[in-house]
Design an enzyme around this catalytic site. Structure first.
Site: not given
Lengths: 276, 325
Positions: B246, B203-204
């Protein structure tokens, strides 16, 4: 153009003269048809006889259904012969469909021809009422082709198979060869169609070479009305109604045919010399 | 004419070169229903059908003159009342008293004519059928070619659709549905024998801020570049996918915990070191390795828990599910 054209069309050149005189046979036979007439011109002309591809002793392998689907293919052969023999200002004598073939050739290359002599010509065999009477209804022509089929077209393919199965009987083939001038059924049928179902009335107005029309009396194939029609449309045409009956005056009345052609050529020669 | 010829069981007619009837026997007169004086001196056309008149000029006349004989020619005569009589004709050209005569003998062939007509018709029909058959075979061949072309088109189209259906439009990675299927497939292919298989979920970090600060266009570009980076980092047998907004996932077949952690750490570092333009970007990673009794959903949920732990632990780090207490 070369020697192959001469073989393809079985071209025979005789005579002592320099001016070319080409004899073109009609439907159904070959250059033999001229044997009572052509020799009379050998003294003063270079006499050229030939067979159409698919007739007489021509090269049958040169036949193409596409090229010869109409008379223009045959006309091209006449021009090929002129080219090969370097002929200019020839006297072209054609019988029946042969005269129409010559006429088409003359429209394409007028300089090759000085005069056209037409024996029993017909630009269109079918009646086109009310103004044109070619002498035939469609059923008549179909009847004619039916008769040709009964005589040989219909059987020739079959016969040739029988003959191939009987190699020990070569006389069968000989008989078939002699039975008609043209024995190839495909060629005969297609030439008949090209001849009898063509309509070259619109080409008449494009003819610039002067012509002589020799019309037979009582001709079932090219009736008098047709000869008169041609005479009325062709510019610079002369017209002679022959005593000869039938459709083959060069066979039935060779003397009259020779005389009329000679007189015509003499009269135009006199005219030319007095004019200039 | 002598009586024998006059009443002979065949028709006889003699013509001159003008095709005028000079003499004709009673047998033929009877057949045509004419009297002698009606025909003598007349043109042969009078007793020929129209087609025969033409045929006579085209074939009979040239042949009798050039070959001096005609054998077994078929033509049709016409009676006084206009009835058609098919005949077979033989002719020879003879000289008598200094003159030429074209002598013709003929036989009616009514029945034979019918047979031959029927034969010809049958032959024509056969020819036509053969031709039609040939044409139909050609048409069939063409149709078959067409069908093959269409089938190939369809296969290509299906392939394209399949690719579209399993691809994430923005990043070009596999989509979540495809990831799910691949995971199922990988677990099923274990077939009782446990092969190590690991799953990374990524996950960003603070992606929402990137979007809010630089706009969605930049956000999308970051997602695309992240996709590219994952593609670069994955091995041939790995499957990289976009998992959600994301979130990304990586299936690592034949990979145990320690290798999975090495790969995860390499990716994390790569992201951290990469040039992202205006702001630095990091990712949090959760890893899980298949244990006996795991299903694809338990594996995912373990990886998800590990990711959650990485986030909670301060982000930009890797956590393996088995290290959670």
């Amino acid at each position: 153009m070369n020697q192959s054209t001469l073989i393809r069309n079985n071209v025979n050149v005789t005579g002592k003269g320099t001016k070319a005189m080409i004899f073109a046979h009609g439907f159904g036979c070959d250059q033999n048809m001229w044997r009572l007439v052509a020799p009379a011109f050998e003294e003063n002309f270079r006499v050229i006889l030939f067979d159409y591809v698919g007739s007489g002793k021509s090269d049958y392998s040169a036949y193409s259904s596409t090229k010869y689907q109409d008379l223009h293919g045959y006309a091209q052969d006449v021009l090929d012969i002129c080219d090969t023999l370097d002929i200019k200002e020839a006297i072209f004598v054609g019988h029946s469909v042969g005269s129409i073939i010559g006429m088409l050739a003359s429209i394409q290359e007028p300089s090759r021809f000085e005069r056209l002599v037409m024996l029993g010509p017909s630009p269109c065999f079918l009646n086109d009422p009310p103004l044109y009477k070619g002498g035939f209804e469609k059923e008549d022509l179909e009847g004619l082709i039916g008769m040709m089929e009964m005589n040989y077209i219909g059987w020739a393919n079959y016969l040739s198979q029988v003959i191939m199965k009987n190699p020990e009987r070569p006389e069968l083939f000989q008989e078939l060869e002699e039975s008609f001038c043209s024995t190839d059924p495909t060629v005969a049928r297609e030439f008949a169609t090209a001849t009898f179902f063509s309509d070259h009335r619109n080409d008449l107005q494009n003819v610039t070479v002067p012509s002589l029309i020799l019309q037979c009396s009582d001709d079932a194939i090219a009736p008098i009305e047709v000869g008169e029609y041609m005479h009325s449309v062709l510019t610079e045409s002369a017209y002679a109604l022959m005593e000869a009956t039938g459709h083959c005056p060069h066979l039935s009345h060779p003397e009259e045919t020779i005389r009329l052609i000679s007189e015509y050529l003499k009269s135009v020669a006199d005219q030319d010399s007095s004019n200039g | 004419m002598d009586e024998q010829l006059d009443f002979a069981p065949c028709g006889y007619v003699s013509l001159n070169d003008e095709s005028t009837i000079l003499d004709i026997n009673k047998t033929l007169l009877g057949l045509l229903d004419y009297k002698l004086q009606e025909l003598q001196g007349q043109h042969i056309n009078l007793i020929l059908t129209h087609a025969s008149q033409t045929f006579y000029q085209l074939y009979f006349f040239p042949m009798i003159r050039l070959q001096e004989k005609v054998d077994a020619m078929y033509i049709a005569l016409k009676t006084k009342s206009g009835q058609e009589i098919p005949i077979l004709l033989n002719a020879s050209r003879n000289k008598r008293g200094g003159k030429f005569f074209n002598d013709c003998a003929c036989f009616p062939m009514k029945e034979r004519y019918e047979y031959e007509q029927a034969l010809l018709a049958a032959k024509k029909e056969t020819d036509q059928r053969n031709q039609m058959k040939k044409k139909q075979i050609e048409e069939l061949g063409m149709l078959r070619n067409e069908l093959e072309c269409k089938q190939n088109e369809l296969l290509e189209l299906n392939e394209k659709l399949r690719t579209l259906a399993e691809t994430d439009g923005l990043t070009g990675l596999k989509n979540r549905r495809c990831l799910q299927e691949s995971l199922t497939l990988n677990l099923n292919s274990q077939a009782g024998q446990l092969q190590p298989i690991s799953l990374l979920l990524m996950d960003i970090d603070y992606f929402k801020e990137i979007n809010d600060t630089y706009g969605h266009m930049t956000g999308d570009r970051v997602l695309q570049e992240m996709g590219q980076l994952l593609e670069e980092e994955s091995r041939k047998e790995d499957i990289a996918a976009r998992y959600g907004g994301e979130e990304f996932a990586l299936i690592l077949p034949n990979t145990d915990k320690s290798d999975a952690l090495k790969i995860a750490e390499r990716i994390r570092l790569h992201v951290e070191k990469a040039n992202w333009g205006k702001s630095a970007i990091t990712i949090s990673i959760g890893a899980a390795t298949l244990q006996p009794g795991d299903t694809e959903s338990s594996l995912q949920s373990k990886a998800d828990n590990a990711l959650y732990a990485s986030k909670n632990g301060g982000r930009n780090q890797v956590t393996h599910a088995s290290d959670l207490t």
